[in-house]
Design an enzyme around this catalytic site. Structure first.
Site, PDB file in Angstrom:
ATOM      1  N   HIS A 137       0.852  -1.188   0.000  1.00 28.56           N
ATOM      2  CA  HIS A 137       0.000   0.000   0.000  1.00 28.56           C
ATOM      3  C   HIS A 137       0.890   1.242   0.000  1.00 28.56           C
ATOM      4  O   HIS A 137       1.866   1.303   0.753  1.00 28.56           O
ATOM      5  CB  HIS A 137      -0.908  -0.010   1.235  1.00 28.56           C
ATOM      6  CG  HIS A 137      -1.848   1.147   1.270  1.00 28.56           C
ATOM      7  ND1 HIS A 137      -2.993   1.190   0.488  1.00 28.56           N
ATOM      8  CD2 HIS A 137      -1.806   2.319   1.945  1.00 28.56           C
ATOM      9  CE1 HIS A 137      -3.617   2.344   0.696  1.00 28.56           C
ATOM     10  NE2 HIS A 137      -2.915   3.038   1.581  1.00 28.56           N
ATOM     11  N   SER A 162       3.999   0.463   2.541  1.00 33.63           N
ATOM     12  CA  SER A 162       3.887  -0.583   3.557  1.00 33.63           C
ATOM     13  C   SER A 162       3.525  -1.918   2.914  1.00 33.63           C
ATOM     14  O   SER A 162       2.633  -1.969   2.069  1.00 33.63           O
ATOM     15  CB  SER A 162       2.760  -0.254   4.554  1.00 33.63           C
ATOM     16  OG  SER A 162       2.920   1.030   5.112  1.00 33.63           O
ATOM     17  N   ASP A 213      -6.836  -2.470   4.463  1.00 29.25           N
ATOM     18  CA  ASP A 213      -5.557  -1.797   4.729  1.00 29.25           C
ATOM     19  C   ASP A 213      -5.187  -1.771   6.217  1.00 29.25           C
ATOM     20  O   ASP A 213      -4.563  -0.820   6.698  1.00 29.25           O
ATOM     21  CB  ASP A 213      -5.578  -0.351   4.202  1.00 29.25           C
ATOM     22  CG  ASP A 213      -5.684  -0.289   2.685  1.00 29.25           C
ATOM     23  OD1 ASP A 213      -5.258  -1.255   2.034  1.00 29.25           O
ATOM     24  OD2 ASP A 213      -6.193   0.712   2.175  1.00 29.25           O
TER      25      ASP A 213
HETATM   26  C1  GAR Z   1       1.522   0.614  -6.138  1.00 27.62           C
HETATM   27  O1  GAR Z   1       1.978   1.909  -5.818  1.00 27.62           O
HETATM   28  C2  GAR Z   1       0.795   0.013  -4.958  1.00 27.62           C
HETATM   29  O2  GAR Z   1       1.303   0.443  -3.728  1.00 27.62           O
HETATM   30  C3  GAR Z   1      -0.595   0.533  -5.181  1.00 27.62           C
HETATM   31  O3  GAR Z   1      -0.808   0.447  -6.549  1.00 27.62           O
HETATM   32  C4  GAR Z   1       0.447   0.678  -7.211  1.00 27.62           C
HETATM   33  C5  GAR Z   1       0.618  -0.385  -8.279  1.00 27.62           C
HETATM   34  O4  GAR Z   1       1.716  -0.110  -9.084  1.00 27.62           O
HETATM   35  N1  GAR Z   1      -1.560  -0.243  -4.454  1.00 27.62           N
HETATM   36  C6  GAR Z   1      -2.647   0.276  -3.906  1.00 27.62           C
HETATM   37  O5  GAR Z   1      -2.947   1.445  -4.001  1.00 27.62           O
HETATM   38  C7  GAR Z   1      -3.520  -0.721  -3.178  1.00 27.62           C
HETATM   39  N2  GAR Z   1      -4.473  -0.042  -2.367  1.00 27.62           N
HETATM   40  P1  GAR Z   1       2.288  -1.198 -10.094  1.00 27.62           P
HETATM   41  O6  GAR Z   1       1.082  -1.745 -10.883  1.00 27.62           O
HETATM   42  O7  GAR Z   1       3.214  -0.437 -10.980  1.00 27.62           O
HETATM   43  O8  GAR Z   1       2.959  -2.270  -9.299  1.00 27.62           O
END
Ligand code: GAR
Length: 214
Positions: free
Chosen positions: A109, A136, A145
């Site tokens: 997250h 996190s 979360d």
């Molecule tokens: C990441 O920043 C992750 O922390 C977030 O989505 C992004 C995915 O990036 N997750 C959330 O917001 C979950 N609530 P990615 O597709 O490039 O790995």
């Protein structure tokens, strides 16, 4: 080998970091499938390029969230995972699903939980004028979360940051901490017991979960 199923909705940069790190560090783990709720997720291309099975479970043929979760669970379980990794999977999962994967479902997250649960974390940090932000990795429990922390990384917020520059700084840290947690799993060092994280047999405190990288 630790069998991992990764769930994504979008770009999949965390998925890529995990695939690369398992390979480079010779971790005793393998991503056996990548599953998405979104046919257009770029992460599916990343998986294909790495020779990993891909599955799309979309909501078209489902009438309820519960039914979706059941279809998703069915697809995941075909791969008999030891660990299910949420890497930018943007659906809320129901209690039955989460309980089915108790102790083997983790999420990343983009905030220093328990601060900024939910969406738009980078903008909310800027709006609040915080001096620090981060990411996190935590076990997933039914409450959103809110599962026990495994590892966090902190980054500074600069005066001239916007949501995009801040997101990039956080992403860099995500790509370090998520593969590291997976390595620990593969080594059998991380467990959840009674909604608490245990590392090397000892209960992990919030301050011990913080990795000061900068
Ligand atoms: C990441 O920043 C992750 O922390 C977030 O989505 C992004 C995915 O990036 N997750 C959330 O917001 C979950 N609530 P990615 O597709 O490039 O790995």
């Amino acid at each position: 080998m630790l069998r991992i199923v990764v769930l994504i909705s979008g770009n999949g940069s965390n998925l890529q970091a995990i695939i690369d790190d398992i390979h480079d560090d010779e971790i005793d783990a393998g991503v056996v499938a990548v599953i998405s709720d979104n046919n257009d997720a770029y992460g599916l291309q990343r998986a294909k390029q790495a020779g990993i099975d891909t599955v799309v479970v979309n909501t078209k043929n489902t009438t309820s969230r519960r039914e979706y979760d059941q279809q998703l669970q069915q697809q995941i379980d075909q791969y008999q995972p030891d660990l299910v990794v949420l890497a930018g999977f943007m659906r809320i999962l129901g209690d039955d699903f989460v309980n089915h994967y108790h102790g083997r479902l983790i999420n990343i997250h983009p905030s220093l939980l328990p601060k900024y649960q939910g969406l738009n974390t980078h903008q909310r940090v800027l709006d609040a004028g915080d001096s620090h932000h981060g990411a996190s990795v935590h076990f997933v429990i039914p409450e959103l979360d809110a599962g026990p922390l495994i590892l966090q990384a902190e980054v500074p917020v600069h005066d001239n940051d916007n949501a995009e520059t801040l997101a990039q700084r956080v992403h860099k840290q995500e790509h370090i901490i998520y593969p590291l947690v997976i390595k620990w799993f593969a080594e059998g060092r991380i467990k959840m017991q009674g909604n608490k994280t245990f590392k090397d047999g000892k209960e992990l405190t919030a301050s011990a979960a913080m990795l000061h990288l900068i």
